[in-house]
Motif scaffolding. Structure first.
Motif: not given
Length: 245
Positions: A72-76, A158-179
């Motif tokens: 959900g955080e990636l949509r914006g 992602f720091l703005v979203l206050k993600m923990d380390k696991t959420a940061f790496v996980s969300t980055s993986a999805i983000f960069f795949f589509f980008v």
């Protein structure tokens, strides 16, 4: 089609391990990968080679982390990043190939220089989240198109979203795949993505997956603070070498 020599194959294998390690544990250190590849290959050619490695690294990271990602955080970020990619495509269309090296050097040094400013930038981002999302998305799209180096920019958002380390790496993986998938038509249209090294890069796929799992395990016992500082220094040195041409 010429086959790469043994030295090049060994270098590609090393890059495969580095790609997996970064994708599996430290996605904000993408500029290091871009710098390493651009120091060995012609900078314009290096962009396409790096993208191929990143796509395989994205698949490895998505395989490991897809369950923990904050979709959900990636949509914006989608529209701002798309705008940044389009701006990057315009720059590539008007940039001379012999200017790629210095351009990558400047971009990498700017991204490294952002690291000490991250606390201040985070405070500003927390105060103005909408503006931070817009600027981070556009700059990330521009940086990933010109130098496959959007990791540090994305980290600020992602720091703005206050993600923990696991959420940061996980969300980055999805983000960069589509980008990175979205960048393929841009690179093909600019004749940056070629097929010469695709078979050799494909052979490196197992090393990329090995590196991804190693990156995940490595972070469990190595302090990320100190590891980041060492890699930032090496990345800055690589950027300086690129700047010198």
């Amino acid at each position: 089609m010429m086959s790469p020599d043994l030295e090049t194959l060994l270098f590609l294998g090393f890059i495969g391990l580095v790609t997996g390690f970064i994708k599996g544990g430290l996605p904000s250190l993408g500029p290091l990968l871009s710098a390493l590849v651009a120091l060995y290959f012609v900078p314009a050619q290096a962009l396409g080679i790096t993208l191929c490695f990143l796509l395989l690294g994205d698949l490895a990271a998505v395989t490991i982390y897809w369950r923990q990602a904050k979709y959900g955080e990636l949509r914006g970020m989608l529209l701002p990043v798309l705008i940044g990619i389009m701006l990057g495509a315009l720059v590539l269309a008007h940039l001379k190939r012999d200017h790629f090296g210095p351009m990558l050097g400047v971009l990498i040094l700017v991204l490294v220089a952002m690291e000490p400013l991250r606390p201040a930038l985070t405070r500003l981002s927390l105060a103005y989240p909408g503006t931070a999302r817009l600027i981070s998305g556009i700059v990330a799209g521009l940086a990933t198109t010109l130098g496959n180096a959007a990791g540090p920019v994305l980290a600020i958002y992602f720091l703005v979203l206050k993600m923990d380390k696991t959420a940061f790496v996980s969300t980055s993986a999805i983000f960069f795949f589509f980008v990175n998938v979205m960048k393929i038509p841009v690179f093909v249209s600019q004749n940056i993505l070629n097929i010469e090294f695709l078979p050799s890069i494909g052979l490196c796929a197992p090393l990329i997956f090995m590196g991804a799992y190693a990156g995940k395990r490595f972070l469990n016992w190595i302090p990320q603070f100190w590891f980041n500082r060492v890699v930032l220094i090496l990345t800055a040195l690589a950027g300086l070498l690129l700047l010198r041409g």
